[in-house]
Write an enzyme that holds these catalytic residues in place. Structure first.
Site, mmCIF file in Angstrom:
data_model
loop_
_atom_site.group_PDB
_atom_site.id
_atom_site.type_symbol
_atom_site.label_atom_id
_atom_site.label_comp_id
_atom_site.label_asym_id
_atom_site.label_seq_id
_atom_site.Cartn_x
_atom_site.Cartn_y
_atom_site.Cartn_z
ATOM 1 N N ASP A 49 0.863 -1.166 0.000
ATOM 2 C CA ASP A 49 0.000 0.000 0.000
ATOM 3 C C ASP A 49 0.915 1.236 0.000
ATOM 4 O OD1 ASP A 49 -2.310 1.665 0.641
ATOM 5 O OD2 ASP A 49 -1.461 1.793 2.652
ATOM 6 N N ASP A 51 -0.139 5.187 0.990
ATOM 7 C CA ASP A 51 -0.356 6.181 2.047
ATOM 8 C C ASP A 51 -0.345 5.543 3.433
ATOM 9 O OD1 ASP A 51 -0.835 8.664 0.529
ATOM 10 O OD2 ASP A 51 -2.527 7.540 -0.294
#
Ligand code: TMP
Ligand code: MG
Length: 297
Positions: A49, A51
């Site tokens: 991922d 953020d």
């Protein structure tokens, strides 16, 4: 033999003994790392991922901006848009991380959040040629140790798939400005669609939010040829939705999942320990993933 191995790994991966590291089954983690080591870098892929996983959650007590929040710059959007995006964030972010609500309950609300924000951004007629300056002026920050992480994967030709519900154009600019946008990096994200004069007119493709990464993983699986034939996966995320990012991997053998628990720690600890193989509590570094990769590559 296992006892000796346990002893070995304890001395070889001291990072796993840090008090910020939680594991439901340490034995399984160690065995998985061992199996990945035997299979070697040629069988490995990393899916992460972006953020609050590759980027820091906070720095000096201040929240680090997500890719959406990097757009909060007068070069790109006006004050009214900033205000509206903040209000949406204050409404929907607590829902995103609420341990007492089910994913089913959150799903339509996340679609609502992302759709409203993207509509606001489109109204602002954002200019493509201003994005790079906005990233430069932002306080975007990758986790400590990011360079070792990206460089090691590139050197060992291990593909890194960054799977983000953020804004792809901004994400690319962040890793480019940090000089780690290497050729082994692949990205699935929400990309901006600009008209011929370079003004934002839409977002491309199927919307990706925190809890529909499974659909994105399945629909992109075929086009990511470099990832095929690599059955061992190191997965990094900060949301429970990130756990589905490896659902597109065909015939996986060993999957090791690492979850960064940044926020609502006490409320979510149990849930995270039951869901990720390794949970890193308020750890702003890449030390643990780097130590594991050092073992495999
Ligand atoms: P990620 O998949 O790269 O983690 O990106 C999703 C994160 O973006 C998610 O945790 C919520 C955050 N977000 C914002 O910060 N502002 C926004 O306006 C939206 C829609 C999402
Ligand atoms: Mg995230």
């Amino acid at each position: 033999v296992l006892a000796i191995w346990h002893q070995l790994i304890k001395t070889e991966i001291p990072e796993l003994s840090k008090c910020s590291v939680l594991m439901r089954e340490r034995g399984r983690v160690e065995e998985t790392i061992y199996a990945m080591q035997r299979a070697g870098a040629g069988n490995l892929q990393v899916i992460s991922d972006f953020d609050m996983t590759l980027t820091r959650f906070a720095h000096n007590g201040k929240r680090v901006p997500t890719t959406h929040n990097i757009l909060d710059n007068r070069l790109l959007i006006n004050e009214d848009c900033t205000k509206k995006m903040r209000e949406l964030m204050n409404t929907y972010y607590p829902i995103e991380i609420d341990a007492s609500r089910s994913v089913e309950e959150k799903l339509p609300l996340m679609v609502e959040w992302w759709t409203k924000v993207h509509e606001l951004l489109i109204q602002q007629r954002i200019r493509k040629d201003m994005l790079s300056q906005a990233v430069k002026e932002s306080s975007a920050m990758l986790r400590d140790g990011y360079k070792v992480f990206f460089d090691r994967l590139a050197e060992n030709q291990v593909p890194l798939l960054i799977f983000s519900a953020g804004v792809g154009d901004v994400l690319e600019e962040v890793i480019r400005q940090n000089r780690v946008f290497h050729p082994n990096v692949h990205i699935i994200s929400n990309y901006m669609d600009f008209d011929h004069t370079g003004i934002l007119q839409a977002f491309k493709g199927q919307l990706i939010h925190t809890f529909n990464k499974r659909e994105g993983a399945l629909s992109h699986a075929a086009c990511l040829r470099e990832l095929q034939g690599r059955p061992n996966v190191l997965l990094l995320g900060d949301s429970l939705g990130d756990l589905t990012m490896a659902d597109g991997v065909s015939e996986p053998q060993n999957i090791l999942t690492i979850g960064f628990l940044n926020d609502q720690v006490e409320e979510r600890k149990e849930l995270y320990v039951n869901s990720f193989d390794i949970v890193l509590v308020k750890d702003e570094t890449m030390d643990v993933p780097n130590a594991i990769l050092g073992h495999i590559t």
